[in-house]
Write a protein that holds these residues in place. Sequence first.
Motif, PDB file in Angstrom:
ATOM      1  N   ALA A   1      -1.893   7.712   2.975  1.00 46.10           N
ATOM      2  CA  ALA A   1      -1.071   6.505   2.957  1.00 46.10           C
ATOM      3  C   ALA A   1       0.015   6.600   1.887  1.00 46.10           C
ATOM      4  CB  ALA A   1      -1.939   5.275   2.722  1.00 46.10           C
ATOM      5  N   ALA A   2      -0.344   7.162   0.733  1.00 43.69           N
ATOM      6  CA  ALA A   2       0.641   7.315  -0.343  1.00 43.69           C
ATOM      7  C   ALA A   2       1.766   8.253   0.073  1.00 43.69           C
ATOM      8  CB  ALA A   2      -0.043   7.821  -1.613  1.00 43.69           C
ATOM      9  N   LEU A   3       1.422   9.351   0.732  1.00 46.01           N
ATOM     10  CA  LEU A   3       2.449  10.287   1.190  1.00 46.01           C
ATOM     11  C   LEU A   3       3.372   9.632   2.220  1.00 46.01           C
ATOM     12  CD1 LEU A   3       0.290  13.513   1.435  1.00 46.01           C
ATOM     13  CD2 LEU A   3       2.226  13.155  -0.105  1.00 46.01           C
ATOM     14  N   ILE A   4       2.797   8.867   3.131  1.00 47.72           N
ATOM     15  CA  ILE A   4       3.622   8.156   4.115  1.00 47.72           C
ATOM     16  C   ILE A   4       4.567   7.184   3.407  1.00 47.72           C
ATOM     17  CG2 ILE A   4       3.542   6.433   5.965  1.00 47.72           C
ATOM     18  CD1 ILE A   4       0.897   7.821   6.854  1.00 47.72           C
ATOM     19  N   GLU A   5       4.035   6.441   2.433  1.00 47.31           N
ATOM     20  CA  GLU A   5       4.856   5.489   1.689  1.00 47.31           C
ATOM     21  C   GLU A   5       5.980   6.200   0.934  1.00 47.31           C
ATOM     22  OE1 GLU A   5       4.333   1.988  -1.712  1.00 47.31           O
ATOM     23  OE2 GLU A   5       2.761   3.499  -1.440  1.00 47.31           O
ATOM     24  N   MET A   6       5.641   7.294   0.239  1.00 43.31           N
ATOM     25  CA  MET A   6       6.663   8.023  -0.514  1.00 43.31           C
ATOM     26  C   MET A   6       7.754   8.546   0.413  1.00 43.31           C
ATOM     27  SD  MET A   6       4.498  10.021  -3.508  1.00 43.31           S
ATOM     28  CE  MET A   6       3.029  10.496  -2.608  1.00 43.31           C
ATOM     29  N   GLY A   7       7.353   9.093   1.544  1.00 41.39           N
ATOM     30  CA  GLY A   7       8.329   9.596   2.492  1.00 41.39           C
ATOM     31  C   GLY A   7       9.190   8.491   3.060  1.00 41.39           C
ATOM     32  N   HIS A   8       8.594   7.353   3.375  1.00 41.01           N
ATOM     33  CA  HIS A   8       9.325   6.215   3.921  1.00 41.01           C
ATOM     34  C   HIS A   8      10.385   5.722   2.943  1.00 41.01           C
ATOM     35  CE1 HIS A   8      10.067   2.574   6.226  1.00 41.01           C
ATOM     36  NE2 HIS A   8       9.851   1.859   5.130  1.00 41.01           N
ATOM     37  N   LEU A   9      10.074   5.797   1.659  1.00 40.48           N
ATOM     38  CA  LEU A   9      10.999   5.312   0.640  1.00 40.48           C
ATOM     39  C   LEU A   9      12.021   6.363   0.205  1.00 40.48           C
ATOM     40  CD1 LEU A   9       8.541   3.161  -1.481  1.00 40.48           C
ATOM     41  CD2 LEU A   9      10.325   2.362   0.083  1.00 40.48           C
ATOM     42  N   GLY A  10      11.945   7.554   0.797  1.00 34.53           N
ATOM     43  CA  GLY A  10      13.014   8.517   0.571  1.00 34.53           C
ATOM     44  C   GLY A  10      12.615   9.829  -0.051  1.00 34.53           C
ATOM     45  N   ALA A  11      11.361   9.990  -0.429  1.00 35.64           N
ATOM     46  CA  ALA A  11      10.942  11.271  -0.996  1.00 35.64           C
ATOM     47  C   ALA A  11      10.890  12.331   0.102  1.00 35.64           C
ATOM     48  CB  ALA A  11       9.578  11.146  -1.664  1.00 35.64           C
ATOM     49  N   GLU A  12      11.262  13.532  -0.260  1.00 35.62           N
ATOM     50  CA  GLU A  12      11.118  14.672   0.638  1.00 35.62           C
ATOM     51  C   GLU A  12       9.738  15.283   0.420  1.00 35.62           C
ATOM     52  OE1 GLU A  12      13.047  19.156   1.190  1.00 35.62           O
ATOM     53  OE2 GLU A  12      14.100  17.653  -0.021  1.00 35.62           O
TER      54      GLU A  12
END
Length: 200
Positions: free
Chosen positions: A182-193
């Motif tokens: 879930a954290a990875l999905i959130e980080m990616g959604h907010l712009g992290a590669e």
Amino acid sequence: MTKALFIIDVQNDFTEGGALGVDGGAAVAADISRYLEAHADDYALVIASRDWHDPESDNGGHFAASDTDPDYVVTWPAHCVAGTAGADYHPALDLSRVTMHVKKGQGEPAYSIYDGEVEGGASDGAGISAVLDEYGVTEIDVAGIATDYCVRASVLDAIEHGRHVRVFTDLIAGVGRESSDAALIEMGHLGAELSSSDAG
């Protein structure tokens, strides 16, 4: 482009056998060291953070009271107490390529590297945001522990401060599978590669 590498909380208490050890923590320490051997010169700054909690307090409610079970959301068992072996970096982490150290959680809950202060050198006591501005850092790569807590918090703060962030998914370890996903999905959604460290 000026780049920094964040190495988040690769400490004994967050690796196998520690007070809050995560599976794969020791491997992450060794793998980060191998990455640094090949890529440290790619970075203007290599910054390692550590939880560094006060031994004589509950650190702002971060440590569960002695007569209460931790809820593992807001309250936790005592961990990374300043001056103890649990607060030390994991021995497999090669510190020779680290250019700056950050201590966080001194008397208070602190998950993000942005909550800490630089230790030593000309920037002693400074916050990480000011140091990144000073060095003109625009891009940040992130590795460390734990995916679903301090890595997540550090990544979200870096994005909020306008940096392009890349998370090395092969150089992190989390507390729980579902919460880490879930954290990875959130980080990616907010712009992290989200990338492997060998992706170039």
